[in-house]
Write a protein that holds these residues in place. Structure first.
Motif, mmCIF file in Angstrom:
data_model
loop_
_atom_site.group_PDB
_atom_site.id
_atom_site.type_symbol
_atom_site.label_atom_id
_atom_site.label_comp_id
_atom_site.label_asym_id
_atom_site.label_seq_id
_atom_site.Cartn_x
_atom_site.Cartn_y
_atom_site.Cartn_z
ATOM 1 N N TYR A 72 98.208 87.151 123.116
ATOM 2 C CA TYR A 72 96.856 87.648 123.630
ATOM 3 C C TYR A 72 96.144 88.564 122.511
ATOM 4 N N MET A 73 97.263 89.408 121.917
ATOM 5 C CA MET A 73 96.632 90.570 121.227
ATOM 6 C C MET A 73 96.267 89.884 120.029
ATOM 7 N N ALA A 74 96.867 88.837 119.377
ATOM 8 C CA ALA A 74 96.663 88.107 118.196
ATOM 9 C C ALA A 74 95.158 87.430 118.538
ATOM 10 N N MET A 75 95.061 86.834 119.531
ATOM 11 C CA MET A 75 93.739 86.391 119.906
ATOM 12 C C MET A 75 92.443 87.155 120.108
ATOM 13 N N VAL A 76 92.784 88.181 120.677
ATOM 14 C CA VAL A 76 91.725 89.280 120.922
ATOM 15 C C VAL A 76 91.225 89.910 119.816
ATOM 16 N N THR A 77 92.373 90.469 118.936
ATOM 17 C CA THR A 77 92.337 91.013 117.753
ATOM 18 C C THR A 77 91.166 90.017 116.777
ATOM 19 N N ARG A 78 91.657 88.917 116.580
ATOM 20 C CA ARG A 78 90.826 87.940 115.753
ATOM 21 C C ARG A 78 89.443 88.021 116.229
ATOM 22 N N ASN A 79 89.405 87.962 117.533
ATOM 23 C CA ASN A 79 87.887 87.467 117.978
ATOM 24 C C ASN A 79 87.076 89.028 118.012
ATOM 25 N N ALA A 128 87.549 103.145 116.078
ATOM 26 C CA ALA A 128 88.410 103.646 117.340
ATOM 27 C C ALA A 128 87.771 102.886 118.715
ATOM 28 N N GLU A 129 86.314 102.436 118.517
ATOM 29 C CA GLU A 129 85.901 101.736 119.820
ATOM 30 C C GLU A 129 86.656 100.410 119.633
ATOM 31 N N LEU A 130 86.431 99.814 118.374
ATOM 32 C CA LEU A 130 87.173 98.440 118.349
ATOM 33 C C LEU A 130 88.552 98.466 118.936
ATOM 34 N N ASP A 131 89.356 99.714 118.539
ATOM 35 C CA ASP A 131 90.836 99.517 118.970
ATOM 36 C C ASP A 131 90.861 99.697 120.546
ATOM 37 N N ARG A 132 89.943 100.511 121.236
ATOM 38 C CA ARG A 132 90.011 100.641 122.570
ATOM 39 C C ARG A 132 89.458 99.466 123.386
ATOM 40 N N ARG A 133 88.584 98.760 122.743
ATOM 41 C CA ARG A 133 88.249 97.411 123.262
ATOM 42 C C ARG A 133 89.255 96.253 123.055
ATOM 43 N N ILE A 134 90.113 96.293 122.277
ATOM 44 C CA ILE A 134 91.081 95.279 121.973
ATOM 45 C C ILE A 134 92.319 95.492 123.155
ATOM 46 N N MET A 135 92.522 96.661 123.465
ATOM 47 C CA MET A 135 93.628 97.321 124.488
ATOM 48 C C MET A 135 93.160 96.718 125.737
ATOM 49 N N ALA A 136 91.950 97.020 126.143
ATOM 50 C CA ALA A 136 91.134 96.848 127.418
ATOM 51 C C ALA A 136 91.303 95.308 127.430
ATOM 52 N N SER A 137 90.895 94.630 126.490
ATOM 53 C CA SER A 137 90.758 92.947 126.991
ATOM 54 C C SER A 137 92.104 92.575 126.917
ATOM 55 N N VAL A 138 93.188 92.868 126.397
ATOM 56 C CA VAL A 138 94.466 92.462 126.515
ATOM 57 C C VAL A 138 94.952 92.721 127.787
ATOM 58 N N ASN A 139 94.854 93.750 128.330
ATOM 59 C CA ASN A 139 95.257 94.071 129.722
ATOM 60 C C ASN A 139 94.507 93.246 130.651
ATOM 61 N N MET A 154 86.536 87.414 126.788
ATOM 62 C CA MET A 154 86.431 87.747 125.545
ATOM 63 C C MET A 154 84.922 87.870 125.198
ATOM 64 N N ILE A 155 83.958 86.850 125.700
ATOM 65 C CA ILE A 155 82.640 86.890 125.543
ATOM 66 C C ILE A 155 82.097 88.218 125.999
ATOM 67 N N ASP A 156 82.519 88.591 127.437
ATOM 68 C CA ASP A 156 82.205 90.063 127.983
ATOM 69 C C ASP A 156 82.654 91.085 127.056
ATOM 70 N N GLN A 157 83.694 91.258 126.657
ATOM 71 C CA GLN A 157 84.265 92.106 125.547
ATOM 72 C C GLN A 157 83.399 92.255 124.469
ATOM 73 N N ASN A 158 83.205 91.199 123.859
ATOM 74 C CA ASN A 158 82.308 91.182 122.784
ATOM 75 C C ASN A 158 81.007 92.018 122.934
ATOM 76 N N HIS A 159 80.319 91.842 124.175
ATOM 77 C CA HIS A 159 79.101 92.323 124.396
ATOM 78 C C HIS A 159 79.226 93.961 124.725
ATOM 79 N N LYS A 160 80.417 94.213 125.187
ATOM 80 C CA LYS A 160 80.718 95.688 125.482
ATOM 81 C C LYS A 160 81.128 96.484 124.267
#
Length: 274
Positions: A45-52, A87-98, A159-165
């Motif tokens: 999940y982390m790899a997929m989220v980080t990539r996107n 830092a916003e990117l890192d926060r959003r990655i962790m939120a998405s994985v969870n 993923m789509i929603d987190q992109n917009h966020k």
């Protein structure tokens, strides 16, 4: 390694063909399905989220796509703010994985429960032809397979929603760091097939004042009919919201009804100096 969706499909086909023969057969398939589900780990999940999300980040920050929503802001400013934006990117990655992990667990448990209930209710292979329930069995099986497919579908939606966020948060950092005065709301309600919120449609093209901005502190601007930006939900805040705002940084960009007499005098004095 078979995917979860494909494994569920194979299990459904097995029971449609062979019927329910024993508890052991059902438990074996339950174990196979569970193994397929667990074959995708948090690292996957982390790899997929980080990539996107990194791709979206690079378009907004690396390629400066965010500047379209911030007239007058330079590329130098984006580069200067990159540590905050990263830092916003890192926060959003962790939120998405969870979120994906949580949603996936719920969807997998639901699918397994439906499959087990369905498979254990099927008669033996010899009885299937005599009962005339093939149509009902296949209809129920279709629902189970769709439930399995929803596991990956929900991950894509997250993923789509987190992109917009992420984009909304990038915009907020840029606007806050550069003393934006107001923001103009943009809704996609005109887009065919877009499931827009009625109140978001009503916000379209409305200009919202950013509370406590430098121009307001100097008495140059006041809230318009739309009010303050912090009095409403923000772009991308609500689930699957694709709205965005463009930020206004100078008095000339502010609608006339939001400028005070003092603000108009200040603008006039600036024009004379030029």
């Amino acid at each position: 390694m078979k995917t979860f969706t494909r494994t569920v499909r194979d299990a459904v086909k097995f029971f449609l063909r062979n019927g329910y023969s024993s508890r052991e057969a059902l438990e074996r398939w339950q174990s196979i399905i569970r193994q397929a589900a667990e074959s995708e780990t948090a690292d996957d999940y982390m790899a997929m989220v980080t990539r996107n999300l990194t791709k979206a980040y690079d378009l907004q920050v690396g390629s400066a796509g965010a500047l379209k929503r911030h007239p007058g802001i330079s590329r130098f400013t984006i580069n200067y703010l990159e540590p905050k934006l990263r830092a916003e990117l890192d926060r959003r990655i962790m939120a998405s994985v969870n979120l994906i992990s949580l949603n996936r667990k719920k969807a997998i448990d639901t699918t397994l429960s439906r499959f087990s209930g369905w498979a254990s209710s099927i008669p033996s292979a010899d009885s299937i032809a005599l009962t005339g329930i093939q149509g009902t069995m296949r209809e129920t099986a279709t629902h189970i397979q769709k439930s399995a497919e929803k596991v990956d579908y929900e991950a894509r939606r997250v993923m789509i929603d987190q992109n917009h966020k992420l984009i909304a948060n990038i915009d907020n950092v840029i606007a806050t760091s550069n003393n934006a005065i107001a923001a103009e709301w943009h809704s996609h309600w005109r887009q065919a097939g877009y499931d827009y919120r009625k109140d978001h449609k009503e916000r379209d093209k409305q200009v919202y004042l950013i509370r406590g901005n430098w121009a307001q502190k100097n008495g140059y601007v006041k809230p318009g009919t739309a009010g303050y930006l912090d009095a409403i939900t923000q772009p991308g805040e609500e689930v699957f919201c694709r709205c965005y705002v463009t930020y206004l940084y100078n008095l000339r960009s502010i609608p006339e009804d939001m400028r005070t007499q003092k603000g108009n005098k200040f603008m006039a004095s600036m024009s004379r100096k030029k």
